[in-house]
Design an enzyme around this catalytic site. Structure first.
Site, PDB file in Angstrom:
ATOM      1  N   GLU A  42       5.643   0.523  -0.960  1.00  0.00           N
ATOM      2  CA  GLU A  42       4.899   0.986   0.212  1.00  0.00           C
ATOM      3  C   GLU A  42       5.772   1.087   1.448  1.00  0.00           C
ATOM      4  O   GLU A  42       5.683   2.051   2.215  1.00  0.00           O
ATOM      5  CB  GLU A  42       3.698   0.057   0.481  1.00  0.00           C
ATOM      6  CG  GLU A  42       2.502   0.316  -0.412  1.00  0.00           C
ATOM      7  CD  GLU A  42       2.669  -0.247  -1.825  1.00  0.00           C
ATOM      8  OE1 GLU A  42       3.667  -0.957  -2.073  1.00  0.00           O
ATOM      9  OE2 GLU A  42       1.807   0.024  -2.665  1.00  0.00           O
ATOM     10  N   HIS A  79      -7.534  -5.950  -4.315  1.00  0.00           N
ATOM     11  CA  HIS A  79      -7.797  -4.535  -4.098  1.00  0.00           C
ATOM     12  C   HIS A  79      -9.027  -4.276  -3.223  1.00  0.00           C
ATOM     13  O   HIS A  79      -9.402  -3.134  -3.049  1.00  0.00           O
ATOM     14  CB  HIS A  79      -8.054  -3.827  -5.436  1.00  0.00           C
ATOM     15  CG  HIS A  79      -6.935  -3.910  -6.403  1.00  0.00           C
ATOM     16  ND1 HIS A  79      -6.702  -5.018  -7.182  1.00  0.00           N
ATOM     17  CD2 HIS A  79      -5.967  -3.006  -6.730  1.00  0.00           C
ATOM     18  CE1 HIS A  79      -5.652  -4.805  -7.948  1.00  0.00           C
ATOM     19  NE2 HIS A  79      -5.170  -3.588  -7.687  1.00  0.00           N
TER      20      HIS A  79
END
Lengths: 326, 79, 392
Positions: free
Chosen positions: A60, A129
């Site tokens: 990321e 998540h």
């Protein structure tokens, strides 16, 4: 007028923008061959090719940083981060670079990057998540933070974000992708400045955004059956927030309930509550109430997961309490 | 038009003489007799008429402000 | 530790009802802050505190009828007490309250209404906002919220109830009548009045005023009363003996000029609140202060100091078409100036008869404090001041 899903609305915006401006490109994990973790970019690799629909490694910080760099040299990147949970790996790029460069360069450079990420619980994806960390991003000056709750905003906000000269973070609630809604023909442009009165009412203001709008609207309908007229505000733009619309509504109803999936302590709902207390104090007829996420890592089992996020019944109960029918 | 002026004039008078209600005020009776108002009240009325309608009632014309109907007519013909 | 006591808001006030507290324990107060509203025979009066400190305790509940001198609140003084006047002292000398048997404050009533259980009305911010806007006292409003808290929706109903307090009004009028009766009877009983009067040509003053008013927008225009009051203040500066109080068998002159200004209340009754420092203010400031004072007098929102510290009263009957008035002195003041109606009269100017605007001005003086000679000097000074309005 046609019915589309939230996912299709996002895809409409991706296609429209890539057709309209060759500087626009999409990159992120699994956005190409897999069609996106939430299938927003399904079919786009075939349509636009590998140069514009770019699969990235699981890194990321790297690919968000690359998006910021591309924006600095004149591209209009759309970076998809699979979930807000993983965006923490890119916080340094987003906060220390994207949000600050216009300021630190004395206005010489700007960063027109758009970062999309899913947020929220309800899909049994467990604690890695499922969190809602809008509060991290709304805390940061230099970022614009969007939270679309309708198909019109899912499409329109992404297009408007691409026109913005500065970094924009878009939160797409994972529970919304399958939601269907009416898309007018032609699809309308939207602004990034106003909150929306989703339902008009006079007795209490229910303030929410994104994934909580549906349950809040359901609560308003149930309250109407009990003779209570609830106004629902869809905040839409979380930073900079349209406080005037909030204060005007509270001045009308004299009561406010904030519904937000994020944790309550030090959260997004805390700021909304504080602003109302500071600037609309004399309008209040009851304490401000918050219906927010329970302070646990989001659990995996569905009954515990649901118990940890705002439910329609809780919104109804909070509204009844502040109007004095509790 | 004159109806709107009349409503505003009555509102101003009730503000000056809160003991009365707009509905109680006779449109043709002398305000001094009816509401027991004095030159201070008339001064305030003239000031408020100026602020509300932009109509300047010079001192020489203050004597015209004797009844509600005459006030309304004065404003209507001078604004 | 200082005590805030039920003040005497007029020479003949013996009792007052503590209507509303505007502070609560723990609040800091400065000298001159308005901290309570007291209901007297003359209406609701806002009362100032004359020491600085922190409110330690409120000793009397809202709605309690107490004699003058009763301790209403205890104040922990924050400044050096030696440099401050005592808590009960007021800015100007005012008559000492007549000795009254100081009864202890009645015991606090059992917490009947939960909304007031904490010594303070429980009300939502919106209810307080509405109540302030509509002039409704929250005390006594029945609250429909949790624990009896007053909510916004409770205020309009309460406002409707207080809007027409017909029986109360009769009581209040009767009380005001009694207060006027007491003061005037005491005046005529104790004060040996002497009366002087003279006609003054005010043509020039009124012409000057008309010219001035024609050149400014309505909000800045002046009523003749402003000129009269400025002229009275100018005359007092020349003859200060008429400005003060007769107390303890002696005349105590006042340096400040606070003119009592008789305001008749619609439906009957009379108050004479003070316009402060008339000599120091510009005519426009004075006009504004006068408008404010009359409005507040008629709404029953005068402040304590305004009720007690007039140093000379002016009464004007011209408004009602009366050409001459000889006033009754408001004790413990030592003079009252009376103004009549302005009338057109044949008047000799430089040996010729002309039509001039003439006003009768009178002085009633306290013969204990000064003599007709002093009064005559004062009236002459007043006539001089009226003939040169631009100097005012």
């Amino acid at each position: 007028m046609s019915e589309v899903t939230f996912r299709e609305a996002v895809r409409m915006a991706l296609r429209e923008s890539m057709h309209a401006d060759e500087r626009v490109f999409l990159m992120g994990e699994d956005v190409g061959r897999y069609g996106g973790s939430y299938a927003c970019s399904m079919g786009l690799l075939e349509e636009f090719g590998e140069a514009r629909i770019r699969d990235t490694p699981l890194s990321e910080s790297g690919f968000v940083g690359a998006g910021i760099g591309a924006a600095l040299v004149g591209m209009k990147p759309i970076v998809e981060v699979m979930t807000v949970n993983f965006s923490l790996l890119a916080l340094d790029q987003i906060i220390n670079n994207a949000a600050t460069l216009r300021h630190m360069s004395g206005g010489q450079v700007n960063v027109p990057v758009v970062i999309r990420m899913s947020t929220g619980a309800g899909k049994q994806l467990a604690a890695q998540h499922s969190h809602s960390w809008e509060a991290f991003y709304t805390h940061v000056p230099g970022l614009k933070v969007l939270s679309p709750a309708t198909v019109v905003d899912a499409r329109g906000m992404l297009l408007a974000a691409l026109d913005d000269p500065d970094p924009v973070v878009i939160f797409e609630h994972s529970g919304l992708y399958n939601m269907k809604g009416e898309m007018p023909e032609p699809p309308p442009a939207v602004d990034l400045t106003h909150a929306r009165v989703a339902r008009e009412g006079t007795d209490v203001t229910l303030i929410t955004h994104g994934g909580c709008l549906r349950r809040t609207t359901e609560a308003a309908a149930a309250l109407a059956e009990r003779g209570i007229s609830a106004e629902v505000l869809d905040l839409r733009v979380l930073r900079p927030l349209d406080w005037n619309t909030v204060f005007e509504s509270v001045a009308k109803t004299h009561r406010a309930v904030i519904v937000d999936e994020g944790w309550k302590s030090w959260g997004f709902s805390a700021e909304v509550s504080a602003r109302i207390a500071e600037d609309a104090f004399w309008m209040l007829d009851a304490p401000v109430r918050r219906v927010a996420g329970v302070e646990v890592p989001i659990p995996y089992p569905t009954h515990l997961e649901q118990a940890s996020i705002p439910q329609t019944a809780q919104v109804i109960a909070a509204a009844l309490e502040v109007v004095g029918h509790g | 038009m004159t109806e709107a002026i009349q409503t505003t004039v009555l509102d101003l008078l009730v503000e000056l003489a809160p003991e009365f209600e707009a509905g109680d005020i006779d449109l043709d009776e002398d305000l001094r007799d009816q509401l027991d108002i004095d030159s201070m009240d008339i001064h305030q009325l003239a000031t408020r008429l100026y602020e509300t309608f932009g109509v300047d009632v010079p001192e020489s014309d203050r004597a015209e402000l004797t009844t509600v109907r005459r006030c309304v007519a004065y404003i209507a013909s001078n604004r | 530790m200082g005590d805030f006591v039920m003040p005497s808001l007029g020479a003949d006030m013996e009792r007052g009802i503590l209507n509303e507290w505007l502070v609560k324990p723990g609040d800091a107060v400065a000298k001159g802050d308005i901290i309570a509203v007291v209901e007297t025979d003359k209406g609701a009066i806002e009362v100032e505190v004359w020491s600085a400190g922190v409110i330690e305790e409120l000793c009397v509940d809202e709605g309690t009828d107490t004699p003058v001198g009763t301790v209403l609140a205890r104040i922990r003084e924050t400044e050096n007490p030696a440099s401050e006047p005592s808590a009960a002292a007021t800015a100007t000398p005012s008559p000492p309250p007549e000795p009254v048997a100081t009864t202890p404050a009645p015991p606090a009533p059992a917490p009947s209404a939960p909304a007031e259980a904490r010594g303070r009305v429980m009300a939502s911010p919106w209810a307080r906002h509405l109540a302030a806007e509509r002039g409704v006292a929250l005390t006594g409003v029945t609250g429909s919220g949790p624990l009896g808290a007053v909510l916004g929706r409770d205020v309009p109903a309460a406002a409707a109830k207080t809007a027409h307090p017909k029986p109360d009004k009769v009581d209040q009028l009767a009380a005001m009548r009694r207060a006027v009766a007491k003061a005037m009877a005491r005046s005529k009983r104790e004060i040996p009045h002497y009366y002087l009067g003279t006609d003054v040509d005010v043509t020039g003053a009124l012409a000057w005023l008309a010219r001035r008013n024609a050149s400014v927008p309505p909000p800045e225009r002046l009523l003749p009363a402003v000129i009269w009051l400025k002229a009275v203040a100018a005359a007092i500066r020349k003859v200060p003996q008429v400005n003060g109080f007769w107390q303890d068998d002696a005349l105590r002159l006042s340096e400040p000029i606070h003119l009592g200004f008789a305001v008749s209340l619609r439906g009957g009754g009379l108050v004479a609140p003070a316009l402060h420092d008339v000599d120091q203010r510009t005519p426009v400031e004075l006009m504004r202060a006068m408008t404010d004072l009359v409005t507040r007098a008629r709404r029953g929102r005068l402040r304590g100091a305004e009720m007690t510290d007039a140093t000379l009263t002016v009464t004007s009957m011209g408004e009602r078409g009366v050409e001459r008035v000889d006033g009754v002195i408001y004790p413990p003041q030592v003079a009252i100036v009376g103004l009549g109606k302005v009338v057109e009269r044949p008047w000799v100017v430089d040996g010729e008869v002309a039509v001039r605007k003439v006003m009768h001005v009178s002085l009633a003086g306290d013969h204990r404090a000064h003599d007709g000679h002093t009064g005559g000097l004062f009236l002459n000074a007043l006539a001089d001041a009226l003939s040169a309005p631009e100097a005012l």
